[in-house]
Write a protein that holds these residues in place. Sequence first.
Motif, PDB file in Angstrom:
ATOM      1  N   TYR A 202       0.862  -1.174   0.000  1.00  0.00           N
ATOM      2  CA  TYR A 202       0.000   0.000   0.000  1.00  0.00           C
ATOM      3  C   TYR A 202       0.904   1.232   0.000  1.00  0.00           C
ATOM      4  O   TYR A 202       2.095   1.139   0.290  1.00  0.00           O
ATOM      5  CB  TYR A 202      -0.876   0.038   1.251  1.00  0.00           C
ATOM      6  N   ARG A 203       0.322   2.354  -0.322  1.00  0.00           N
ATOM      7  CA  ARG A 203       1.072   3.607  -0.233  1.00  0.00           C
ATOM      8  C   ARG A 203       0.165   4.717   0.272  1.00  0.00           C
ATOM      9  O   ARG A 203      -1.054   4.673   0.114  1.00  0.00           O
ATOM     10  CB  ARG A 203       1.678   3.994  -1.586  1.00  0.00           C
ATOM     11  N   GLN A 204       0.813   5.703   0.870  1.00  0.00           N
ATOM     12  CA  GLN A 204       0.083   6.861   1.381  1.00  0.00           C
ATOM     13  C   GLN A 204       0.891   8.116   1.121  1.00  0.00           C
ATOM     14  O   GLN A 204       2.009   8.258   1.635  1.00  0.00           O
ATOM     15  CB  GLN A 204      -0.216   6.718   2.866  1.00  0.00           C
ATOM     16  N   ALA A 205       0.320   8.986   0.320  1.00  0.00           N
ATOM     17  CA  ALA A 205       0.942  10.273   0.037  1.00  0.00           C
ATOM     18  C   ALA A 205       0.418  11.306   1.028  1.00  0.00           C
ATOM     19  O   ALA A 205      -0.665  11.128   1.595  1.00  0.00           O
ATOM     20  CB  ALA A 205       0.629  10.702  -1.394  1.00  0.00           C
ATOM     21  N   PRO A 206       1.154  12.383   1.244  1.00  0.00           N
ATOM     22  CA  PRO A 206       0.712  13.417   2.187  1.00  0.00           C
ATOM     23  C   PRO A 206      -0.683  13.941   1.837  1.00  0.00           C
ATOM     24  O   PRO A 206      -0.956  14.287   0.683  1.00  0.00           O
ATOM     25  CB  PRO A 206       1.765  14.509   2.031  1.00  0.00           C
ATOM     26  N   GLY A 207      -1.564  13.944   2.812  1.00  0.00           N
ATOM     27  CA  GLY A 207      -2.907  14.460   2.612  1.00  0.00           C
ATOM     28  C   GLY A 207      -3.853  13.520   1.904  1.00  0.00           C
ATOM     29  O   GLY A 207      -4.994  13.894   1.607  1.00  0.00           O
ATOM     30  N   LYS A 208      -3.389  12.305   1.616  1.00  0.00           N
ATOM     31  CA  LYS A 208      -4.235  11.340   0.910  1.00  0.00           C
ATOM     32  C   LYS A 208      -4.427  10.087   1.752  1.00  0.00           C
ATOM     33  O   LYS A 208      -3.661   9.815   2.669  1.00  0.00           O
ATOM     34  CB  LYS A 208      -3.615  10.977  -0.440  1.00  0.00           C
ATOM     35  N   GLU A 209      -5.444   9.317   1.392  1.00  0.00           N
ATOM     36  CA  GLU A 209      -5.705   8.068   2.087  1.00  0.00           C
ATOM     37  C   GLU A 209      -4.740   6.983   1.596  1.00  0.00           C
ATOM     38  O   GLU A 209      -4.223   7.048   0.486  1.00  0.00           O
ATOM     39  CB  GLU A 209      -7.149   7.630   1.851  1.00  0.00           C
ATOM     40  N   ARG A 210      -4.546   6.009   2.455  1.00  0.00           N
ATOM     41  CA  ARG A 210      -3.717   4.875   2.067  1.00  0.00           C
ATOM     42  C   ARG A 210      -4.441   4.082   0.976  1.00  0.00           C
ATOM     43  O   ARG A 210      -5.652   3.827   1.077  1.00  0.00           O
ATOM     44  CB  ARG A 210      -3.454   3.992   3.280  1.00  0.00           C
ATOM     45  N   GLU A 211      -3.696   3.687  -0.054  1.00  0.00           N
ATOM     46  CA  GLU A 211      -4.307   2.971  -1.170  1.00  0.00           C
ATOM     47  C   GLU A 211      -3.508   1.721  -1.517  1.00  0.00           C
ATOM     48  O   GLU A 211      -2.288   1.674  -1.342  1.00  0.00           O
ATOM     49  CB  GLU A 211      -4.399   3.872  -2.409  1.00  0.00           C
ATOM     50  N   LEU A 212      -4.209   0.737  -2.039  1.00  0.00           N
ATOM     51  CA  LEU A 212      -3.573  -0.498  -2.466  1.00  0.00           C
ATOM     52  C   LEU A 212      -2.758  -0.241  -3.723  1.00  0.00           C
ATOM     53  O   LEU A 212      -3.227   0.408  -4.663  1.00  0.00           O
ATOM     54  CB  LEU A 212      -4.629  -1.566  -2.741  1.00  0.00           C
ATOM     55  N   VAL A 213      -1.554  -0.792  -3.740  1.00  0.00           N
ATOM     56  CA  VAL A 213      -0.678  -0.692  -4.904  1.00  0.00           C
ATOM     57  C   VAL A 213      -0.594  -2.023  -5.629  1.00  0.00           C
ATOM     58  O   VAL A 213      -0.617  -2.079  -6.861  1.00  0.00           O
ATOM     59  CB  VAL A 213       0.728  -0.232  -4.481  1.00  0.00           C
ATOM     60  N   ALA A 214      -0.473  -3.101  -4.874  1.00  0.00           N
ATOM     61  CA  ALA A 214      -0.368  -4.425  -5.477  1.00  0.00           C
ATOM     62  C   ALA A 214      -0.596  -5.466  -4.394  1.00  0.00           C
ATOM     63  O   ALA A 214      -0.263  -5.237  -3.235  1.00  0.00           O
ATOM     64  CB  ALA A 214       1.001  -4.631  -6.117  1.00  0.00           C
ATOM     65  N   ALA A 215      -1.139  -6.607  -4.796  1.00  0.00           N
ATOM     66  CA  ALA A 215      -1.371  -7.701  -3.863  1.00  0.00           C
ATOM     67  C   ALA A 215      -1.063  -9.016  -4.554  1.00  0.00           C
ATOM     68  O   ALA A 215      -1.225  -9.145  -5.773  1.00  0.00           O
ATOM     69  CB  ALA A 215      -2.807  -7.693  -3.361  1.00  0.00           C
ATOM     70  N   ILE A 216      -0.634  -9.997  -3.754  1.00  0.00           N
ATOM     71  CA  ILE A 216      -0.329 -11.315  -4.290  1.00  0.00           C
ATOM     72  C   ILE A 216      -0.762 -12.366  -3.285  1.00  0.00           C
ATOM     73  O   ILE A 216      -0.465 -12.275  -2.096  1.00  0.00           O
ATOM     74  CB  ILE A 216       1.176 -11.438  -4.639  1.00  0.00           C
ATOM     75  N   THR A 217      -1.475 -13.363  -3.766  1.00  0.00           N
ATOM     76  CA  THR A 217      -1.932 -14.429  -2.880  1.00  0.00           C
ATOM     77  C   THR A 217      -0.807 -15.442  -2.647  1.00  0.00           C
ATOM     78  O   THR A 217       0.255 -15.369  -3.279  1.00  0.00           O
ATOM     79  CB  THR A 217      -3.140 -15.149  -3.481  1.00  0.00           C
ATOM     80  N   SER A 218      -1.063 -16.393  -1.801  1.00  0.00           N
ATOM     81  CA  SER A 218      -0.061 -17.394  -1.480  1.00  0.00           C
ATOM     82  C   SER A 218       0.274 -18.292  -2.668  1.00  0.00           C
ATOM     83  O   SER A 218       1.343 -18.901  -2.705  1.00  0.00           O
ATOM     84  CB  SER A 218      -0.519 -18.253  -0.295  1.00  0.00           C
ATOM     85  N   VAL A 219      -0.625 -18.339  -3.640  1.00  0.00           N
ATOM     86  CA  VAL A 219      -0.373 -19.166  -4.830  1.00  0.00           C
ATOM     87  C   VAL A 219       0.024 -18.318  -6.033  1.00  0.00           C
ATOM     88  O   VAL A 219       0.139 -18.831  -7.140  1.00  0.00           O
ATOM     89  CB  VAL A 219      -1.595 -20.035  -5.179  1.00  0.00           C
ATOM     90  N   GLY A 220       0.223 -17.018  -5.812  1.00  0.00           N
ATOM     91  CA  GLY A 220       0.791 -16.181  -6.858  1.00  0.00           C
ATOM     92  C   GLY A 220      -0.174 -15.365  -7.695  1.00  0.00           C
ATOM     93  O   GLY A 220       0.250 -14.702  -8.650  1.00  0.00           O
ATOM     94  N   SER A 221      -1.430 -15.361  -7.379  1.00  0.00           N
ATOM     95  CA  SER A 221      -2.369 -14.500  -8.106  1.00  0.00           C
ATOM     96  C   SER A 221      -2.155 -13.054  -7.682  1.00  0.00           C
ATOM     97  O   SER A 221      -2.017 -12.768  -6.492  1.00  0.00           O
ATOM     98  CB  SER A 221      -3.807 -14.923  -7.813  1.00  0.00           C
ATOM     99  N   THR A 222      -2.141 -12.174  -8.666  1.00  0.00           N
ATOM    100  CA  THR A 222      -1.825 -10.770  -8.390  1.00  0.00           C
ATOM    101  C   THR A 222      -2.990  -9.844  -8.730  1.00  0.00           C
ATOM    102  O   THR A 222      -3.874 -10.188  -9.517  1.00  0.00           O
ATOM    103  CB  THR A 222      -0.592 -10.321  -9.185  1.00  0.00           C
ATOM    104  N   ASN A 223      -2.929  -8.666  -8.132  1.00  0.00           N
ATOM    105  CA  ASN A 223      -3.969  -7.664  -8.350  1.00  0.00           C
ATOM    106  C   ASN A 223      -3.329  -6.284  -8.290  1.00  0.00           C
ATOM    107  O   ASN A 223      -2.535  -6.007  -7.379  1.00  0.00           O
ATOM    108  CB  ASN A 223      -5.053  -7.789  -7.281  1.00  0.00           C
ATOM    109  N   TYR A 224      -3.665  -5.425  -9.260  1.00  0.00           N
ATOM    110  CA  TYR A 224      -3.117  -4.070  -9.322  1.00  0.00           C
ATOM    111  C   TYR A 224      -4.225  -3.071  -9.648  1.00  0.00           C
ATOM    112  O   TYR A 224      -5.109  -3.369 -10.449  1.00  0.00           O
ATOM    113  CB  TYR A 224      -2.059  -3.942 -10.422  1.00  0.00           C
ATOM    114  N   PRO A 225      -4.139  -1.870  -9.106  1.00  0.00           N
ATOM    115  CA  PRO A 225      -5.053  -0.821  -9.576  1.00  0.00           C
ATOM    116  C   PRO A 225      -4.575  -0.318 -10.934  1.00  0.00           C
ATOM    117  O   PRO A 225      -3.414  -0.506 -11.313  1.00  0.00           O
ATOM    118  CB  PRO A 225      -4.926   0.257  -8.498  1.00  0.00           C
TER     119      PRO A 225
END
Length: 121
Positions: free
Chosen positions: A37-60
């Motif tokens: 996740y990432r959080q810039a000044p003045g902004k909410e924390r947002e998802l950047v990338a995710a990966i499951t235990s078997v390697g499936s990925t997700n990106y905005p």
Amino acid sequence: QVHLVESGGGLVQPEGSLRLSCAASGSIFRLNTMAWYRQAPGKERELVAAITSVGSTNYPDSVKGRFAISRDNAKNTVYLQMNSLKPDDTAVYYCNAQAQPYMWDSMRNYWGQGTQVSVSS
């Protein structure tokens, strides 16, 4: 408990690359999904990338095609390769993991301390 330690942040010029690492340690019976996740000044924390235990990925859409998440299950480590970085990518990047500390425990959500990524010329 599970501890997450990030590394690899820093200052980079636009269109440059950085690779972040996050190592999980402590009492780990099972690691499920790991994410950045990432959080810039003045902004909410947002998802950047995710990966499951078997390697499936997700990106905005904002990072798709530029960022790549991967993991080494043997090392309990997740990586984030960031290419074609833009000034808008400047933020504190946090590692996140869903982990089960002990066999009899429930899955819990853990966060690292964050690492600064700054993109500027």
